[in-house]
Design a protein around this motif. Sequence first.
Motif, PDB file in Angstrom:
ATOM      1  N   ARG B  14       0.847  -1.197   0.000  1.00 43.58           N
ATOM      2  CA  ARG B  14       0.000   0.000   0.000  1.00 43.58           C
ATOM      3  C   ARG B  14       0.874   1.236   0.000  1.00 43.58           C
ATOM      4  O   ARG B  14       1.738   1.404   0.838  1.00 43.58           O
ATOM      5  CB  ARG B  14      -0.872   0.041   1.247  1.00 43.58           C
ATOM      6  CG  ARG B  14      -1.910  -0.995   1.283  1.00 43.58           C
ATOM      7  CD  ARG B  14      -3.318  -0.439   1.404  1.00 43.58           C
ATOM      8  NE  ARG B  14      -4.258  -1.530   1.253  1.00 43.58           N
ATOM      9  CZ  ARG B  14      -4.560  -2.071   0.074  1.00 43.58           C
ATOM     10  NH1 ARG B  14      -4.034  -1.575  -1.037  1.00 43.58           N
ATOM     11  NH2 ARG B  14      -5.387  -3.076  -0.007  1.00 43.58           N
ATOM     12  N   THR B  51      -4.869  -7.298  -9.904  1.00 43.75           N
ATOM     13  CA  THR B  51      -5.021  -6.159  -8.991  1.00 43.75           C
ATOM     14  C   THR B  51      -4.453  -4.877  -9.590  1.00 43.75           C
ATOM     15  O   THR B  51      -4.688  -3.794  -9.068  1.00 43.75           O
ATOM     16  CB  THR B  51      -4.326  -6.434  -7.642  1.00 43.75           C
ATOM     17  OG1 THR B  51      -2.994  -6.823  -7.892  1.00 43.75           O
ATOM     18  CG2 THR B  51      -5.040  -7.516  -6.885  1.00 43.75           C
ATOM     19  N   TYR B  53      -5.363  -3.536 -12.346  1.00 35.84           N
ATOM     20  CA  TYR B  53      -6.353  -2.735 -13.082  1.00 35.84           C
ATOM     21  C   TYR B  53      -7.156  -1.775 -12.209  1.00 35.84           C
ATOM     22  O   TYR B  53      -7.355  -0.631 -12.614  1.00 35.84           O
ATOM     23  CB  TYR B  53      -7.209  -3.666 -13.953  1.00 35.84           C
ATOM     24  CG  TYR B  53      -6.301  -4.329 -14.976  1.00 35.84           C
ATOM     25  CD1 TYR B  53      -5.821  -3.603 -16.049  1.00 35.84           C
ATOM     26  CD2 TYR B  53      -5.823  -5.620 -14.795  1.00 35.84           C
ATOM     27  CE1 TYR B  53      -4.917  -4.164 -16.944  1.00 35.84           C
ATOM     28  CE2 TYR B  53      -4.927  -6.190 -15.680  1.00 35.84           C
ATOM     29  CZ  TYR B  53      -4.479  -5.457 -16.754  1.00 35.84           C
ATOM     30  OH  TYR B  53      -3.573  -5.989 -17.623  1.00 35.84           O
ATOM     31  N   PRO B  54      -7.583  -2.204 -11.026  1.00 42.18           N
ATOM     32  CA  PRO B  54      -8.206  -1.197 -10.137  1.00 42.18           C
ATOM     33  C   PRO B  54      -7.226  -0.083  -9.790  1.00 42.18           C
ATOM     34  O   PRO B  54      -7.610   1.091  -9.693  1.00 42.18           O
ATOM     35  CB  PRO B  54      -8.572  -1.994  -8.890  1.00 42.18           C
ATOM     36  CG  PRO B  54      -8.532  -3.413  -9.272  1.00 42.18           C
ATOM     37  CD  PRO B  54      -7.663  -3.552 -10.469  1.00 42.18           C
ATOM     38  N   LEU B  55      -5.957  -0.469  -9.646  1.00 35.73           N
ATOM     39  CA  LEU B  55      -4.937   0.528  -9.304  1.00 35.73           C
ATOM     40  C   LEU B  55      -4.770   1.545 -10.432  1.00 35.73           C
ATOM     41  O   LEU B  55      -4.707   2.760 -10.188  1.00 35.73           O
ATOM     42  CB  LEU B  55      -3.631  -0.222  -9.069  1.00 35.73           C
ATOM     43  CG  LEU B  55      -2.625   0.488  -8.214  1.00 35.73           C
ATOM     44  CD1 LEU B  55      -2.364  -0.348  -6.996  1.00 35.73           C
ATOM     45  CD2 LEU B  55      -1.343   0.704  -8.956  1.00 35.73           C
ATOM     46  N   LEU B  56      -4.731   1.047 -11.668  1.00 36.10           N
ATOM     47  CA  LEU B  56      -4.603   1.962 -12.813  1.00 36.10           C
ATOM     48  C   LEU B  56      -5.822   2.881 -12.903  1.00 36.10           C
ATOM     49  O   LEU B  56      -5.689   4.071 -13.190  1.00 36.10           O
ATOM     50  CB  LEU B  56      -4.452   1.158 -14.116  1.00 36.10           C
ATOM     51  CG  LEU B  56      -3.059   0.569 -14.377  1.00 36.10           C
ATOM     52  CD1 LEU B  56      -3.102  -0.362 -15.587  1.00 36.10           C
ATOM     53  CD2 LEU B  56      -2.032   1.675 -14.605  1.00 36.10           C
ATOM     54  N   ALA B  57      -7.000   2.300 -12.659  1.00 30.69           N
ATOM     55  CA  ALA B  57      -8.221   3.117 -12.714  1.00 30.69           C
ATOM     56  C   ALA B  57      -8.146   4.226 -11.673  1.00 30.69           C
ATOM     57  O   ALA B  57      -8.540   5.369 -11.918  1.00 30.69           O
ATOM     58  CB  ALA B  57      -9.451   2.236 -12.487  1.00 30.69           C
ATOM     59  N   ARG B  58      -7.622   3.876 -10.486  1.00 26.39           N
ATOM     60  CA  ARG B  58      -7.525   4.862  -9.424  1.00 26.39           C
ATOM     61  C   ARG B  58      -6.515   5.953  -9.774  1.00 26.39           C
ATOM     62  O   ARG B  58      -6.750   7.133  -9.539  1.00 26.39           O
ATOM     63  CB  ARG B  58      -7.106   4.155  -8.127  1.00 26.39           C
ATOM     64  CG  ARG B  58      -7.454   4.917  -6.887  1.00 26.39           C
ATOM     65  CD  ARG B  58      -7.658   4.010  -5.704  1.00 26.39           C
ATOM     66  NE  ARG B  58      -6.489   3.234  -5.388  1.00 26.39           N
ATOM     67  CZ  ARG B  58      -6.511   1.931  -5.160  1.00 26.39           C
ATOM     68  NH1 ARG B  58      -7.648   1.287  -5.214  1.00 26.39           N
ATOM     69  NH2 ARG B  58      -5.419   1.275  -4.879  1.00 26.39           N
ATOM     70  N   ARG B  60      -5.706   6.920 -12.727  1.00 25.08           N
ATOM     71  CA  ARG B  60      -6.260   7.770 -13.768  1.00 25.08           C
ATOM     72  C   ARG B  60      -7.288   8.742 -13.188  1.00 25.08           C
ATOM     73  O   ARG B  60      -7.310   9.923 -13.531  1.00 25.08           O
ATOM     74  CB  ARG B  60      -6.912   6.932 -14.860  1.00 25.08           C
ATOM     75  CG  ARG B  60      -7.028   7.654 -16.193  1.00 25.08           C
ATOM     76  CD  ARG B  60      -7.738   6.810 -17.206  1.00 25.08           C
ATOM     77  NE  ARG B  60      -9.098   6.500 -16.793  1.00 25.08           N
ATOM     78  CZ  ARG B  60     -10.106   7.363 -16.868  1.00 25.08           C
ATOM     79  NH1 ARG B  60      -9.926   8.567 -17.352  1.00 25.08           N
ATOM     80  NH2 ARG B  60     -11.302   7.013 -16.449  1.00 25.08           N
ATOM     81  N   LYS B  61      -8.086   8.231 -12.268  1.00 27.17           N
ATOM     82  CA  LYS B  61      -9.083   9.077 -11.625  1.00 27.17           C
ATOM     83  C   LYS B  61      -8.407  10.211 -10.848  1.00 27.17           C
ATOM     84  O   LYS B  61      -8.924  11.326 -10.781  1.00 27.17           O
ATOM     85  CB  LYS B  61      -9.913   8.217 -10.666  1.00 27.17           C
ATOM     86  CG  LYS B  61     -11.314   8.729 -10.446  1.00 27.17           C
ATOM     87  CD  LYS B  61     -12.096   7.696  -9.667  1.00 27.17           C
ATOM     88  CE  LYS B  61     -13.255   8.341  -8.938  1.00 27.17           C
ATOM     89  NZ  LYS B  61     -13.819   7.446  -7.916  1.00 27.17           N
ATOM     90  N   TRP B  69      -5.715   5.360 -26.771  1.00 24.04           N
ATOM     91  CA  TRP B  69      -5.881   4.109 -27.514  1.00 24.04           C
ATOM     92  C   TRP B  69      -4.857   4.068 -28.629  1.00 24.04           C
ATOM     93  O   TRP B  69      -4.656   5.055 -29.325  1.00 24.04           O
ATOM     94  CB  TRP B  69      -7.283   4.037 -28.100  1.00 24.04           C
ATOM     95  CG  TRP B  69      -8.322   3.817 -27.065  1.00 24.04           C
ATOM     96  CD1 TRP B  69      -9.094   4.752 -26.463  1.00 24.04           C
ATOM     97  CD2 TRP B  69      -8.695   2.569 -26.502  1.00 24.04           C
ATOM     98  NE1 TRP B  69      -9.924   4.186 -25.547  1.00 24.04           N
ATOM     99  CE2 TRP B  69      -9.705   2.828 -25.557  1.00 24.04           C
ATOM    100  CE3 TRP B  69      -8.274   1.241 -26.688  1.00 24.04           C
ATOM    101  CZ2 TRP B  69     -10.301   1.829 -24.811  1.00 24.04           C
ATOM    102  CZ3 TRP B  69      -8.877   0.246 -25.950  1.00 24.04           C
ATOM    103  CH2 TRP B  69      -9.884   0.549 -25.017  1.00 24.04           C
ATOM    104  N   ARG B  79      -5.137   0.094 -24.784  1.00 19.48           N
ATOM    105  CA  ARG B  79      -5.171   1.308 -23.975  1.00 19.48           C
ATOM    106  C   ARG B  79      -3.773   1.525 -23.393  1.00 19.48           C
ATOM    107  O   ARG B  79      -3.316   0.746 -22.570  1.00 19.48           O
ATOM    108  CB  ARG B  79      -6.172   1.075 -22.846  1.00 19.48           C
ATOM    109  CG  ARG B  79      -6.615   2.275 -22.071  1.00 19.48           C
ATOM    110  CD  ARG B  79      -7.337   1.789 -20.826  1.00 19.48           C
ATOM    111  NE  ARG B  79      -8.368   0.804 -21.167  1.00 19.48           N
ATOM    112  CZ  ARG B  79      -9.672   1.053 -21.094  1.00 19.48           C
ATOM    113  NH1 ARG B  79     -10.112   2.201 -20.658  1.00 19.48           N
ATOM    114  NH2 ARG B  79     -10.530   0.131 -21.426  1.00 19.48           N
ATOM    115  N   TYR B  81      -0.979   3.660 -21.247  1.00 20.67           N
ATOM    116  CA  TYR B  81      -0.942   4.571 -20.098  1.00 20.67           C
ATOM    117  C   TYR B  81       0.305   5.437 -20.171  1.00 20.67           C
ATOM    118  O   TYR B  81       1.381   4.954 -20.526  1.00 20.67           O
ATOM    119  CB  TYR B  81      -0.941   3.792 -18.781  1.00 20.67           C
ATOM    120  CG  TYR B  81      -2.246   3.085 -18.523  1.00 20.67           C
ATOM    121  CD1 TYR B  81      -3.235   3.672 -17.745  1.00 20.67           C
ATOM    122  CD2 TYR B  81      -2.493   1.832 -19.086  1.00 20.67           C
ATOM    123  CE1 TYR B  81      -4.441   3.029 -17.517  1.00 20.67           C
ATOM    124  CE2 TYR B  81      -3.703   1.186 -18.866  1.00 20.67           C
ATOM    125  CZ  TYR B  81      -4.668   1.787 -18.083  1.00 20.67           C
ATOM    126  OH  TYR B  81      -5.872   1.151 -17.870  1.00 20.67           O
TER     127      TYR B  81
END
Lengths: 200, 114
Positions: B14, B51, B53-58, B60-61, B69, B79, B81
């Motif tokens: 973390r 795990t 992918y949630p991290l990448l989404a976070r 990006r958010k 793309w 996609r 990054y």
Amino acid sequence: MSPRTTHPLVDAYLRDLELLLHGIEPGERAEVLAGVREHLDGSLAPGADDASVRAVLAELGPPQAIADEAYAGRPAPSPTHDTPSRWQPVTACAINALGLLLVAFSTVWAMGPWEVIASGLLFALPWCAAFALSMLARTWTPRQRLASALLYPATLLGMGALMAVMLALVGPAFFNLIPTVALFVLAAVVLVRLTKAALR
Amino acid sequence: MVPGDDVILTHLRRGALEHCVLAMLEHEELYGLDIARRLTPDGVLMSSEGTLYPLLARLRKAGLVDTTWQESAEGPPRRYYSLTSDGRASLAAFKRTWKPFRDAVDTALLGGQP
């Protein structure tokens, strides 16, 4: 677009993941699912055999691990978390309203403070229910819970004490009605506020 | 109860792992699978690839990475990054703090005698 990986195991995996991500905001959920989907498309040739699908899914890890990461740092969702039920505080308010009415009636009809308190004891059982429901009311703040739990006995004892004091000081007089009504209005205001908070 | 290795690793990851992801993107744009492969060879930083992918989404958010793309020769568009300027700043801050932090932990583990 080129062919996507279709395999029953992949479909089941993505379905599980989608269900587990239910509490995540839709945009983010779609992004996570698309990322995993892309990962699978990239690491599996169309028409891959069971063994290689299993191997790739094993490397992705259990859907629960992905969901745990998605929920990391925010409150874990539970079915009841999103809509805390309101019936406990609302019922507590209804019982309290009945209790206050009883206090008002006995204040008018009783022969003295002890009779008010004695007739108030008739309401002991419903009050226990109101007490328990108040403590279970998750939409209320701890202070509101306490206020709702103690509203009835506080009003009853307050009324009894007030009558005893007024009778000792002034004797039976019409003037006694003023502080009695004031106390009752105060209790009613508290109850109305609690009810509003419960219905919000 | 004594926490096992897995539990300790989970706690240590973390705060560190997301900066490791940013570090992957410091010099090149990558797509998810690439990042996953680079982070999981030994399972220390990430035990399961998913795990990421949630991290990448976070990230990006939070505005630390951006996605574009890009067509790929082998399959559907991917996609990719890349770091945003905030992402670069966050990575630089982590690099600044990581060494003193690591040294302090190492020192502490040796009994606090430098």
